[in-house]
Design an enzyme around this catalytic site. Sequence first.
Site, short mmCIF file in Angstrom:
data_model
loop_
_atom_site.label_atom_id
_atom_site.label_comp_id
_atom_site.label_asym_id
_atom_site.label_seq_id
_atom_site.Cartn_x
_atom_site.Cartn_y
_atom_site.Cartn_z
N TYR A 181 0.85 -1.19 0.00
CA TYR A 181 0.00 0.00 0.00
C TYR A 181 0.89 1.24 0.00
CZ TYR A 181 -3.20 3.60 1.69
OH TYR A 181 -3.95 4.74 1.82
N GLU B 36 -3.39 7.84 -3.89
CA GLU B 36 -3.40 6.55 -3.19
C GLU B 36 -3.28 5.41 -4.19
OE1 GLU B 36 -7.09 4.95 -1.55
OE2 GLU B 36 -6.09 4.71 0.37
#
Length: 434
Positions: free
Chosen positions: A155, A243
């Site tokens: 991530y 993101e």
Amino acid sequence: MASPVAIAAQAGKLLRAQALRPRLLAVRSQAGHLTPRRWLNLQEYQSKKLMSEHGVRVQRFFVASTAKEALEAAKRLNAKEIVLKAQILAGGRGKGVFNSGLKGGVHLTKDPKVVGQLAQQMIGYNLATKQTPKEGVKVNKVMVAEALDISRETYLAILMDRSFNGPVIVGSPQGGVDIEEVAAKSPELIFKEQIDIFEGIKDSQAQRMAENLGFLGPLKHQAADQIKKLYHLFLKIDATQVEVNPFGETPEGQVVCFDAKINFDDNAEFRQKEIFAMDDKSENEPIENEAARYDLKYIGLDGNIACFVNGAGLAMATCDIIFLNGGKPANFLDLGGGVKESQVYQAFKLLTSDPKVEAILVNIFGGIVNCAIIANGITKACRELELKVPLVVRLEGTNVQEAQKILKSSGLPITPAKDLEDAAKKAVASVAKK
Ligand code: GDP
Ligand code: MN
């Protein structure tokens, strides 16, 4: 009658339900801004286009608006395997469900024909995920991309963080999944690098993040390079958030951004014209778009009292107090800070165009706005629109005496209220009389 606590809970639920929509979330989180505006979100395919233009590695892809286009795109890609992805602004698509019955907003297949068949069950249908309202969001476009094998999912996000007064890179070796869950269960697996916006990202910071994400050997340098490129993109496009989940690696030894979500700072619109021109408003209600044209924010609810307020905080307080007095708000229209008379007129026009509305409650606190401007806007709108529903007005703050004189001498059937409680009672009573 239900207890005040139960009613407040109901009101809270209503607001939370609304807040599920990413754009409205943005509206609420901006409650503290003086001239609140919606934050721009882009679809994944648009974000990935920006990324690839800045040297960030994404898969080859096409965008399709019909099943036939999706099939053709799949053939043209000529890839070993294809990934088909529904384009909506909410996340969690992989585990979402369509109202066509199809499960999953992300599908892998080797057969272009299957891409066509799956696209048929995606386009024009609603996709519901953890982040959408219950009924889901309509899918207008799909992304048809070359699928790559993923050996590891991490991530990565870059965001403007108020508590650091600047950009922060957040990463976790535990990617692909719900990052909130990782943060809750294993906070030691969340890593942060605070960036000095004047000095920029240091090589050592990018390397350290790559290492924390678990990239080894040559992959570490590749990942660090991708992180630096993502940071440069973040700055250049005035993003508030970039993101990437998953930020993955392939068995062939490539670091790839498999997903992308970028939010932008609306205050930078003047220097990011090209990006803002990409704004896909198709997920908005038409009335939201109409409101946005006049710099007003509209949130639809399902009651019958229209609320005309300034500021998200006051909007929520107004909603609560209407509930407490046994009524239900039909919507909010948020005027924001620097109000013009013409905006007040447009606001009334929008509010009265909603057939659910049986009364209007104006609740404006004139801190920056001058109440007299609001009063003039109200009387003008009442005359020109021949207002047919009861109107309760509570004004407070700058130049309020002058405003009250304007309302009183107008001869219009406007019910003044001395405070918020009084206003809510009068609005609820006017609806109950009908
Ligand atoms: P999201 O569910 O909305 O976050 O959509 P993503 O784009 O993140 O896709 C969901 C999941 O599908 C990812 O976490 C991956 O596990 C998987 N996925 C997406 N693209 C690919 C691909 O090209 N190859 C493989 N093997 N899996 C993929
Ligand atoms: Mn994802």
